[in-house]
Design a protein around this motif. Structure first.
Motif, PDB file in Angstrom:
ATOM      1  N   VAL A  37       0.989  -1.257   0.153  1.00  0.00           N
ATOM      2  CA  VAL A  37      -0.133  -0.195   0.231  1.00  0.00           C
ATOM      3  C   VAL A  37       0.856   1.671  -0.098  1.00  0.00           C
ATOM      4  CG1 VAL A  37      -1.627   1.455   1.678  1.00  0.00           C
ATOM      5  CG2 VAL A  37      -1.658  -1.239   1.422  1.00  0.00           C
ATOM      6  N   SER A  38       0.978   2.161  -0.606  1.00  0.00           N
ATOM      7  CA  SER A  38       1.837   3.031  -1.142  1.00  0.00           C
ATOM      8  C   SER A  38       0.481   4.029  -0.754  1.00  0.00           C
ATOM      9  CB  SER A  38       2.163   3.385  -2.016  1.00  0.00           C
ATOM     10  OG  SER A  38       3.429   1.978  -2.552  1.00  0.00           O
ATOM     11  N   SER A  39       0.558   5.646  -0.307  1.00  0.00           N
ATOM     12  CA  SER A  39       0.106   6.952  -0.230  1.00  0.00           C
ATOM     13  C   SER A  39       0.833   7.956  -0.549  1.00  0.00           C
ATOM     14  CB  SER A  39      -1.076   6.721   1.231  1.00  0.00           C
ATOM     15  OG  SER A  39      -0.843   6.394   2.438  1.00  0.00           O
ATOM     16  N   PHE A  40      -0.150   8.829  -0.470  1.00  0.00           N
ATOM     17  CA  PHE A  40       0.583   9.935  -0.413  1.00  0.00           C
ATOM     18  C   PHE A  40      -0.321  11.058   0.021  1.00  0.00           C
ATOM     19  CE2 PHE A  40      -0.726   9.331  -4.706  1.00  0.00           C
ATOM     20  CZ  PHE A  40      -1.117  10.677  -5.387  1.00  0.00           C
ATOM     21  N   ALA A  41      -0.211  13.032   0.493  1.00  0.00           N
ATOM     22  CA  ALA A  41      -1.086  13.842   0.308  1.00  0.00           C
ATOM     23  C   ALA A  41      -0.234  14.747  -0.701  1.00  0.00           C
ATOM     24  CB  ALA A  41      -1.403  13.896   2.035  1.00  0.00           C
ATOM     25  N   PHE A  42      -0.981  15.342  -0.657  1.00  0.00           N
ATOM     26  CA  PHE A  42      -0.677  17.276  -1.223  1.00  0.00           C
ATOM     27  C   PHE A  42      -1.110  18.272  -0.689  1.00  0.00           C
ATOM     28  CE2 PHE A  42      -3.126  15.177  -4.835  1.00  0.00           C
ATOM     29  CZ  PHE A  42      -3.774  15.762  -4.661  1.00  0.00           C
TER      30      PHE A  42
END
Length: 106
Positions: A37-42
């Motif tokens: 699982v990969s996640s990112f935010a901006f």
């Protein structure tokens, strides 16, 4: 994970205001492992006026013939903190004031 144009400064993407598309290139030394699982935010800047949740999609491609078809972002349509459709991403509401007025006869 993301670099401008894949080799440029980290944590940057390219925004095309005409087509309203944000393009994020993976850094040349980054890896995304299958099954992980990969996640990112901006951060985004909200407008000063109300707006409904826009149509949002996510997709991807690679140099190798691997294509992640565009998928619609989930818009649950639920009330959140008393805001109708507040659970939908990028829903913006303007402030509302309520005043209680009373009158008494002297």
């Amino acid at each position: 994970l993301f670099c401008k144009d894949g080799t440029g400064p980290p944590a940057q993407g390219t925004w095309d205001a005409f087509s309203a598309i944000l393009t994020l290139f993976m850094c040349s030394n980054a890896q995304v492992l299958g099954g992980a699982v990969s996640s990112f935010a901006f951060q985004i800047t909200n407008p000063t006026i109300a707006m409904t949740s826009p149509s949002l999609q996510i997709g991807g491609l690679d140099d190798v013939p691997i294509v992640f078809m565009d998928q619609d972002v989930n818009k649950p349509g639920l009330v959140l903190d008393t805001v109708l459709l507040g659970s939908d991403p990028l829903t913006i509401v303007t402030g509302q004031s309520q005043m209680l007025m009373t009158q008494s006869n002297p």
